[in-house]
Design an enzyme around this catalytic site. Structure first.
Site, PDB file in Angstrom:
ATOM      1  N   GLU A  17       0.824  -1.215   0.000  1.00  0.00           N
ATOM      2  CA  GLU A  17       0.000   0.000   0.000  1.00  0.00           C
ATOM      3  C   GLU A  17       0.856   1.262   0.000  1.00  0.00           C
ATOM      4  O   GLU A  17       0.530   2.253  -0.664  1.00  0.00           O
ATOM      5  CB  GLU A  17      -0.902   0.018   1.248  1.00  0.00           C
ATOM      6  CG  GLU A  17      -2.000  -1.023   1.255  1.00  0.00           C
ATOM      7  CD  GLU A  17      -1.547  -2.361   1.872  1.00  0.00           C
ATOM      8  OE1 GLU A  17      -0.319  -2.641   1.895  1.00  0.00           O
ATOM      9  OE2 GLU A  17      -2.417  -3.122   2.303  1.00  0.00           O
ATOM     10  N   LYS A 121      23.951   0.439   0.356  1.00  0.00           N
ATOM     11  CA  LYS A 121      23.361  -0.707   1.044  1.00  0.00           C
ATOM     12  C   LYS A 121      23.511  -0.634   2.555  1.00  0.00           C
ATOM     13  O   LYS A 121      24.561  -0.273   3.064  1.00  0.00           O
ATOM     14  CB  LYS A 121      23.997  -2.005   0.539  1.00  0.00           C
ATOM     15  CG  LYS A 121      23.316  -2.505  -0.684  1.00  0.00           C
ATOM     16  CD  LYS A 121      23.978  -3.745  -1.232  1.00  0.00           C
ATOM     17  CE  LYS A 121      23.406  -4.066  -2.580  1.00  0.00           C
ATOM     18  NZ  LYS A 121      22.124  -4.756  -2.497  1.00  0.00           N
ATOM     19  N   ILE A 440      25.567  -5.629 -22.883  1.00  0.00           N
ATOM     20  CA  ILE A 440      25.661  -6.439 -21.665  1.00  0.00           C
ATOM     21  C   ILE A 440      24.593  -7.523 -21.612  1.00  0.00           C
ATOM     22  O   ILE A 440      24.657  -8.427 -20.784  1.00  0.00           O
ATOM     23  CB  ILE A 440      25.626  -5.518 -20.428  1.00  0.00           C
ATOM     24  CG1 ILE A 440      26.739  -4.474 -20.520  1.00  0.00           C
ATOM     25  CG2 ILE A 440      25.762  -6.291 -19.134  1.00  0.00           C
ATOM     26  CD1 ILE A 440      28.140  -5.033 -20.702  1.00  0.00           C
ATOM     27  N   CYS A 525      10.497  -2.489  -4.254  1.00  0.00           N
ATOM     28  CA  CYS A 525      10.542  -3.752  -3.520  1.00  0.00           C
ATOM     29  C   CYS A 525      11.099  -4.834  -4.425  1.00  0.00           C
ATOM     30  O   CYS A 525      11.031  -4.732  -5.643  1.00  0.00           O
ATOM     31  CB  CYS A 525       9.141  -4.178  -3.103  1.00  0.00           C
ATOM     32  SG  CYS A 525       8.329  -2.964  -2.074  1.00  0.00           S
ATOM     33  N   GLU A 614      28.524  -7.686  -3.351  1.00  0.00           N
ATOM     34  CA  GLU A 614      27.666  -7.355  -2.213  1.00  0.00           C
ATOM     35  C   GLU A 614      27.521  -8.502  -1.226  1.00  0.00           C
ATOM     36  O   GLU A 614      27.017  -8.311  -0.128  1.00  0.00           O
ATOM     37  CB  GLU A 614      26.300  -6.870  -2.688  1.00  0.00           C
ATOM     38  CG  GLU A 614      25.429  -7.944  -3.280  1.00  0.00           C
ATOM     39  CD  GLU A 614      24.114  -7.371  -3.788  1.00  0.00           C
ATOM     40  OE1 GLU A 614      24.165  -6.459  -4.626  1.00  0.00           O
ATOM     41  OE2 GLU A 614      23.070  -7.835  -3.340  1.00  0.00           O
ATOM     42  N   CYS A 652      28.310  -4.977 -12.405  1.00  0.00           N
ATOM     43  CA  CYS A 652      27.959  -3.572 -12.575  1.00  0.00           C
ATOM     44  C   CYS A 652      28.137  -2.807 -11.279  1.00  0.00           C
ATOM     45  O   CYS A 652      27.187  -2.467 -10.609  1.00  0.00           O
ATOM     46  CB  CYS A 652      26.540  -3.414 -13.093  1.00  0.00           C
ATOM     47  SG  CYS A 652      25.370  -4.557 -12.401  1.00  0.00           S
ATOM     48  N   HIS A 703      21.851   4.160 -16.733  1.00  0.00           N
ATOM     49  CA  HIS A 703      20.782   4.640 -15.849  1.00  0.00           C
ATOM     50  C   HIS A 703      20.278   6.004 -16.285  1.00  0.00           C
ATOM     51  O   HIS A 703      19.231   6.460 -15.836  1.00  0.00           O
ATOM     52  CB  HIS A 703      21.280   4.721 -14.405  1.00  0.00           C
ATOM     53  CG  HIS A 703      21.676   3.379 -13.872  1.00  0.00           C
ATOM     54  ND1 HIS A 703      22.985   2.969 -13.795  1.00  0.00           N
ATOM     55  CD2 HIS A 703      20.933   2.344 -13.444  1.00  0.00           C
ATOM     56  CE1 HIS A 703      23.018   1.738 -13.310  1.00  0.00           C
ATOM     57  NE2 HIS A 703      21.788   1.331 -13.098  1.00  0.00           N
TER      58      HIS A 703
HETATM   59  N1  GLN Z   1      22.648  -9.436 -18.560  1.00  0.00           N
HETATM   60  C1  GLN Z   1      21.954  -8.577 -17.649  1.00  0.00           C
HETATM   61  C2  GLN Z   1      21.308  -7.452 -18.429  1.00  0.00           C
HETATM   62  O1  GLN Z   1      21.838  -7.058 -19.416  1.00  0.00           O
HETATM   63  C3  GLN Z   1      22.889  -7.982 -16.621  1.00  0.00           C
HETATM   64  C4  GLN Z   1      22.164  -7.114 -15.627  1.00  0.00           C
HETATM   65  C5  GLN Z   1      22.988  -6.710 -14.436  1.00  0.00           C
HETATM   66  O2  GLN Z   1      24.165  -6.882 -14.396  1.00  0.00           O
HETATM   67  N2  GLN Z   1      22.361  -6.143 -13.419  1.00  0.00           N
HETATM   68  O3  GLN Z   1      20.281  -6.933 -18.032  1.00  0.00           O
HETATM   69 ZN    ZN Z   2      25.161  -4.757 -14.760  1.00  0.00          ZN
END
Ligand code: GLN
Ligand code: ZN
Length: 763
Positions: A17, A121, A440, A525, A614, A652, A703
């Site tokens: 919610e 984090k 990627i 989330c 992480e 990443c 991003h």
């Molecule tokens: N192969 C994934 C992508 O291209 C890698 C994503 C990631 O490293 N978070 O979305």
């Molecule tokens: Zn990545």
């Protein structure tokens, strides 16, 4: 008599919610009053859920993040948001996310968007907090309004309120000094504000305050140890009892320090630090409260209540009313309520406990301690039955998998030849130009893709039609890449909802919840898969898609997998065997997939390990052990291939200094990393380590919607080539492109391909 309490409750709501109210408010589709009402309703409901406890946390609710709340309570707002003319809550969102809400703050002209606070984090969880910002001139002034309102609200509902705050040393430790000054020098300015806060709460009749200092479970140097002594000397005698809360690990060398602080009680994570219970009891004054976290606040498994009572009863006899019990940490890190799961696997459901169920476990334990086990005989019997069923279940135990993991040996993680020989054989096969270009893995997850997937899940689109739709998307990605002139292509991951869930759904040993949401940051989330049993791969998971994609082009097509460590770190995992063993099982399943791809003629296979870093433990002394099995798991997954099959991995993030040796040990032929925001400086870590294999330093930040220019990319790659020889460099974005639009992706990649072509003519 034992006292029960809780350290914190999930605030997002069983049906998320809070998420929906926040996002509607930010979009301007909901009033501030409506958002505030949702917050109050959630608090009231969550207090009702906790009503059986003797003390209930208050102030753990947050519209975004509890650390950011603390910054506002302490009057520590970044300079750039001061002087805002609008509502305080809007200003709070400006720090959290750079802006308040579309259209309804009315201040776009005078004080609109700002840079959002940095996020990082929270210890070793997947929760992200907003990093407090400091400089040498930071000053603090108390704004207790949020806490006081929530205390009053709780009181009005008859709740036995125990306010929760982040302690001063942890608060400073988690922040960043923007001017490089020593943030500990701020402690003398900070402490009077904390003292005033405690007195203010005392003035409201508050008896106990929970003051969280989880930094005590990490390595502290002398100055920080000293800060604890100084801080708590200043915070005593302010009219409230302090419960110093530590969690997520062992106190170790900080145990004596923690025990010596002048507080009225200490909370210890008795899941992760069971072996310290006795030492702590011996170390603290004998009028202090000892709160033990006896139910795991970090996973979703039922507690073995009988086993817990076996060790807890003698402790309870010894401590009497000095004993409190609680979950090990805030329940923020688990989903809210198992009752919301209607489709969950019936075999597994009795093994699980979410936040609400964990508090029931606390109640049962307390009743047994107060009135004897007979008083809860039925509950204990049912619990024992569930624990035994899980332990014996054929769904959990797969002898073939157990045998296979015993058969693991070092040779499995060893390539046939060293990198130089492999690189020559791969080049003979692949014939790639200097500065090869690639991406990627993912291409935009368009609206059409999401619609097809939800129609398929809802049963309104049949399997064939769904697969056809995905094949069309793959074809589109391949065509776009060919037109762009990329050298190594990807299929685009259209068929994947999520890089972990996609594999979990196809592996035996995983299950999924419908609504097991856990807050990651702000309104976001995640719904981690549940790894409950021995892992096996009934059939190939990606091969058909990759073969199809390869059939569309003469260029090399990369196979695309998520690595074992990342699948492990982004799931709820078993507590009945070491993490390392679950990871090795994942590695064996993925190794089979790698070999299937190779057999199908795929010459390049990428294995993503986005979450490897992480998983590092909180204590440096434990890093070596973790990295050893994490790296070995990757090697087992990847290194069974022939010399002329090229293994890529992708990570990443941008902090490699600590783990560069482990990365080199993985021995991937090519690693692609995030670098664009560091201006290639992070390649220094690879350079000074003499990292031997090939590297694709990301040349633009995926991003951001900004389109990089060819000149910017050439500039970055020129910097890269000063650190790493050009023969070992690849050209690629920072990460996958799933969150971008095609109209952003195409021009960005065009700049990238043009930059590589220009670089080749210069080389
Ligand atoms: N192969 C994934 C992508 O291209 C890698 C994503 C990631 O490293 N978070 O979305
Ligand atoms: Zn990545």
């Amino acid at each position: 008599m034992v006292t029960t309490h809780n350290l914190g409750f999930p605030r997002i709501g069983a049906k998320r919610e809070l998420k929906f109210a926040l996002e509607a408010y930010w979009k301007g589709q909901n009033s501030r009053d409506a958002l505030i009402t949702t917050g109050a309703d959630l608090r009231a409901r969550h207090w009702r859920d906790q009503a059986a406890l003797d003390l209930v946390p208050v102030g753990d609710f947050s519209f975004y993040d509890q650390v950011l709340d603390m910054s506002f309570t302490l009057g520590n707002l970044p300079e750039r948001v001061r002087g805002f003319h609008g509502d305080a809550l809007d200003n709070y969102f400006r720090v959290a996310r750079g802006r308040s809400a579309a259209g309804n703050d009315g201040h776009a002209g005078c004080c609109g968007g700002v840079a959002a606070g940095e996020m990082t984090k929270w210890f070793d969880t997947n929760y992200h907090y907003i990093v407090p910002e400091f400089d040498a001139h930071t000053s603090f002034t108390l704004d207790a309004s949020r806490l006081l309102e929530q205390v009053a609200e709780a009181r009005a509902l008859g709740v036995a309120a125990k306010p929760v705050i982040v302690g001063p040393v942890t608060y400073l430790a988690l922040g960043k000094a923007k001017d490089g000054s020593d943030r500990l020098s701020l402690l003398p300015r900070l402490l009077p504000v904390y003292a005033e806060l405690l007195r203010t709460l005392a003035g409201q009749g508050v008896e106990w305050v929970q003051i969280d200092e989880p930094i005590l479970v990490t390595d502290l140097d002398a100055a920080w140890v000293e800060a604890f002594t100084q801080a708590y000397a200043a915070l005593k005698d302010n009219g409230v009892n302090l419960l110093l809360a530590t969690y997520f690990g062992e106190l170790r060398e900080n145990l004596t320090l923690a025990a010596s602080l002048p507080v009225q009680g200490i909370h210890l994570d008795a899941i992760n630090a069971r072996q310290e219970v006795e030492a702590l009891i011996r170390a603290v004054r004998d009028d202090r409260v000892i709160s033990l976290g006896v139910v795991n606040g970090r996973n979703i498994w039922k507690t073995d209540l009988t086993a817990a009572l076996d060790w807890l009863e003698p402790v309870a006899r010894h401590l009497g009313k000095r004993l409190w019990i609680a979950p090990s940490c805030s329940l923020l890190h688990v989903p809210v309520d198992l009752a919301g799961e209607r489709k969950l696997d019936e075999d597994l459901k009795p093994w699980l406990a979410f936040a609400v169920q964990k508090l029931t476990e606390i109640e049962v334990l307390a009743t047994a301690l107060r009135r004897g086990r007979d008083a809860v005989a039925a509950e204990l019997a049912a619990n024992t039955e569930a624990i035994a069923a899980r332990r014996a279940s054929a769904r959990v135990n797969n002898p073939a998998v157990k045998a296979a993991t015993t058969g693991i040996n070092a040779a499995m993680g060893q390539r046939n030849s060293g990198f130089a020989i492999r690189a020559a054989r791969q080049q003979a096969r692949l014939n790639l130009p200097l500065y090869p270009t690639t991406t990627i893995g993912s291409f935009p997850q368009t609206r059409e893709i999401r619609l097809s997937r939800s129609a398929f899940k809802a049963g309104t689109l049949d399997l064939q039609a769904y697969q056809q739709a995905m094949r069309q998307e793959i074809e589109r990605s391949v065509r776009e890449q060919e037109v762009l002139g990329l050298d190594v292509l990807v299929h685009g991951e259209a068929e994947r909802n999520d890089m972990v869930e996609y594999f979990g759904e196809q592996l035996d040993g995983f299950t999924f919840t419908q609504a097991g949401w856990v807050q990651s940051y702000g309104s976001r989330c995640v719904k981690p898969p549940i790894l409950f049993g021995d892992i096996s791969r009934p059939r190939a998971m990606t091969v058909d898609w990759i073969i199809y994609a390869q059939s569309l082009t003469a260029k090399p097509m990369k196979g695309m997998l998520t690595g074992p460590v990342t699948i492990l770190n982004w799931s709820f995992v078993r507590d009945d065997q070491p993490r390392s063993l679950s990871c090795y099982q994942l590695a064996l399943a993925l190794r089979a997939e790698v070999l299937d791809l190779e057999r199908a003629g795929i010459g390049i296979i990428q294995i993503d390990e986005a979450a490897l870093r992480e998983g590092l433990p909180l204590r440096r002394s434990q890093w070596g052990e973790y990295l050893a099995w994490a790296v070995e798991s990757f090697r087992i997954t990847a290194n069974g291939v022939a010399d002329d099959t090229q293994i890529h991995t992708h990570m990443c993030y941008s902090e490699f200094n600590d783990i560069i040796a482990a990365i080199a040990d993985m021995d991937a032929d090519v690693i692609t990393i995030e670098t664009s925001r560091s201006d290639m400086e992070l390649l220094n870590a690879f350079d000074s380590f003499n990292y031997p294999n090939q590297i694709g330093p990301g040349v633009y930040d995926i991003h951001s919607p900004n389109i990089p220019t060819e000149a910017q990319i050439i500039d970055l790659m020129t910097k890269a080539a000063r650190r790493i020889p050009a023969e070992r460099l690849w050209v690629n974005p920072d990460c996958g492109l799933k969150t971008r639009q095609w109209n952003e992706v195409v021009p960005a990649l065009a700049s990238m391909v043009n930059a590589a072509r220009t670089l080749r003519t210069q080389g």
